[in-house]
Design a protein around this motif. Sequence first.
Motif, PDB file in Angstrom:
ATOM      1  N   UNK A 185       0.948  -1.149  -0.130  1.00 22.35           N
ATOM      2  CA  UNK A 185       0.612  -0.117   0.186  1.00 22.35           C
ATOM      3  C   UNK A 185       0.613   1.364  -0.317  1.00 22.35           C
ATOM      4  N   UNK A 186       2.322   1.043   0.946  1.00 23.16           N
ATOM      5  CA  UNK A 186       2.992   1.740   0.572  1.00 23.16           C
ATOM      6  C   UNK A 186       3.742   2.493  -0.998  1.00 23.16           C
ATOM      7  N   UNK A 187       3.515   1.515  -1.210  1.00 13.78           N
ATOM      8  CA  UNK A 187       4.288   1.035  -2.228  1.00 13.78           C
ATOM      9  C   UNK A 187       3.046   2.667  -3.712  1.00 13.78           C
ATOM     10  N   UNK A 188       2.223   1.606  -3.506  1.00 11.87           N
ATOM     11  CA  UNK A 188       0.439   1.245  -4.758  1.00 11.87           C
ATOM     12  C   UNK A 188       0.019   3.096  -4.599  1.00 11.87           C
ATOM     13  N   UNK A 227       5.340  -5.478  -8.997  1.00 15.44           N
ATOM     14  CA  UNK A 227       4.318  -5.609  -9.373  1.00 15.44           C
ATOM     15  C   UNK A 227       3.191  -4.262  -9.624  1.00 15.44           C
ATOM     16  N   UNK A 228       4.166  -3.129  -8.550  1.00 14.90           N
ATOM     17  CA  UNK A 228       3.464  -2.018  -8.675  1.00 14.90           C
ATOM     18  C   UNK A 228       3.333  -0.847  -9.978  1.00 14.90           C
ATOM     19  N   UNK A 229       4.757  -1.643 -10.934  1.00 15.74           N
ATOM     20  CA  UNK A 229       4.449  -0.566 -12.044  1.00 15.74           C
ATOM     21  C   UNK A 229       3.973  -1.521 -12.875  1.00 15.74           C
ATOM     22  N   UNK A 230       3.744  -2.871 -12.880  1.00 13.45           N
ATOM     23  CA  UNK A 230       3.115  -3.834 -13.990  1.00 13.45           C
ATOM     24  C   UNK A 230       1.772  -3.754 -13.901  1.00 13.45           C
ATOM     25  N   UNK A 231       0.862  -3.505 -12.661  1.00 14.55           N
ATOM     26  CA  UNK A 231      -1.028  -3.259 -12.591  1.00 14.55           C
ATOM     27  C   UNK A 231      -0.744  -2.347 -13.275  1.00 14.55           C
ATOM     28  N   UNK A 232      -0.280  -1.216 -13.537  1.00 10.67           N
ATOM     29  CA  UNK A 232       0.102  -0.141 -14.272  1.00 10.67           C
ATOM     30  C   UNK A 232      -0.213  -0.360 -15.527  1.00 10.67           C
ATOM     31  N   UNK A 233       0.711  -0.404 -15.662  1.00  2.00           N
ATOM     32  CA  UNK A 233       0.935  -0.871 -17.256  1.00  2.00           C
ATOM     33  C   UNK A 233      -0.218  -1.944 -18.011  1.00  2.00           C
ATOM     34  N   UNK A 234      -0.773  -3.222 -16.919  1.00  2.00           N
ATOM     35  CA  UNK A 234      -1.392  -3.498 -17.740  1.00  2.00           C
ATOM     36  C   UNK A 234      -3.010  -3.521 -17.236  1.00  2.00           C
TER      37      UNK A 234
END
Length: 403
Positions: free
Chosen positions: A296-299, A377-384
């Motif tokens: 959550x801190x990252x997302x 995973x944070x980056x990939x979620x934004x990407x997809x």
Amino acid sequence: MNLLIVILCIFGGSILLLFLPFKGAHSYTQPRPEKRIHEGDVVLSRRMLIPGSDAYKAYYQCRPEFRDADDRSRKTPGLLDRQSRFFHAETFAAAKANFELIDYMGALTHGSKSANLVTSELLTAEALKVNPNKTSRFISTWLKKTGAHSVGFTRLEDYHLYSHKGRGPHSGKPIIKKHEYAIALTVEMDHRMMQSSPRGSTVMESSEQYLQSGVLALKLAAWIRELGYEARAHIDGNYEVICPLVAMDAGLGTIGRMGLLMTPRLGPRIRISVVTTNMPVSCEDHKPDRTTLHFCQLCKKCARVCPSAAIPEGPREIIEGQERWQINSEKCYHFWTTSGTDCGMCMSACPFSHPDNPFHRFIRWGIKNNLFFRHLAVKLDDLFYGRKPAIKPLPDWTGIRER
Ligand code: SF4
Ligand code: SF4
């Protein structure tokens, strides 16, 4: 050849970096409240105060800081109102039907323990003698077979309970801790219905799952009373406990940035009910999950999509002596009463809300297991799925009017 070796080394190193068990989230502890909350301070309770009434005057004399925001929200159309922004006849009518049933169910939340079993030879004193482990297994299996997603058990703590009732005829009455144990259950909210948040399918689905979780809690409480013990169900509109806190201590999840319970397999895409009782159940200690808080801190995705900027984007802050995030309930509720639904955009966009399939289970395993995987995973979620996922139209089947 040398290039191939370098490529293989980089590939192997990345795999090791992403998959070795390295949680790295030690500082992310989950705080517990130090003092109990008055249910009357909850924004939904405040909105029920009728302007000009004695209760209204008395409340805002004590809590003047809420008055302006609440009065502003009173000028908006309100939940499920025809004038609201996302009014949709079919889904709003379905939600109203569900809430009407939930209202009737309020009378069944409590009752006397059954006298029928008192004469049975199985009884010691007045209640059936139970083995806490076996009883807990029975309850968990039964509820899951009949619609629960997860079930957990905990000792009932003071901070689980509101300090006073804040709604209905007993408003203002202190809440006394009568039971020693609490059983929390969750039910899944439909992924597709939530993808149209904040449209009408959200409030239809919320009400549906408040109803379903309420039915499960009511039947469990009735079953416990039938065995000769006390039990009270805590369902929508009729709570004496704060369900996410009970569910967290029962090992069902963690409370994340948006202030909702984040479960391991469905994230916040659930509804919770609770039963409190004096029947002994098996309460295990649960290892805190710090990795979800670190994620959550990252997302921050929920904060980014929130249309009312009610969710903080920054790190956790010290609030009343505890490090946590706190949403602005007034801003959130104002959006609800303008849109007519309970919004749910934060829940819908959360990476933990994706369908519980093998692929997402693998991603969640990686998030739990490894610090670097979490960043990826944070980056990939934004990407997809997009940094701000688009709002889907209502599911086709929800529109039944002739066009
Ligand atoms: S959207 Fe991201 S920051 Fe918000 S609750 Fe979900 S994981 Fe946490
Ligand atoms: S429900 Fe909507 S308005 Fe409320 S916090 Fe979530 S996204 Fe924001």
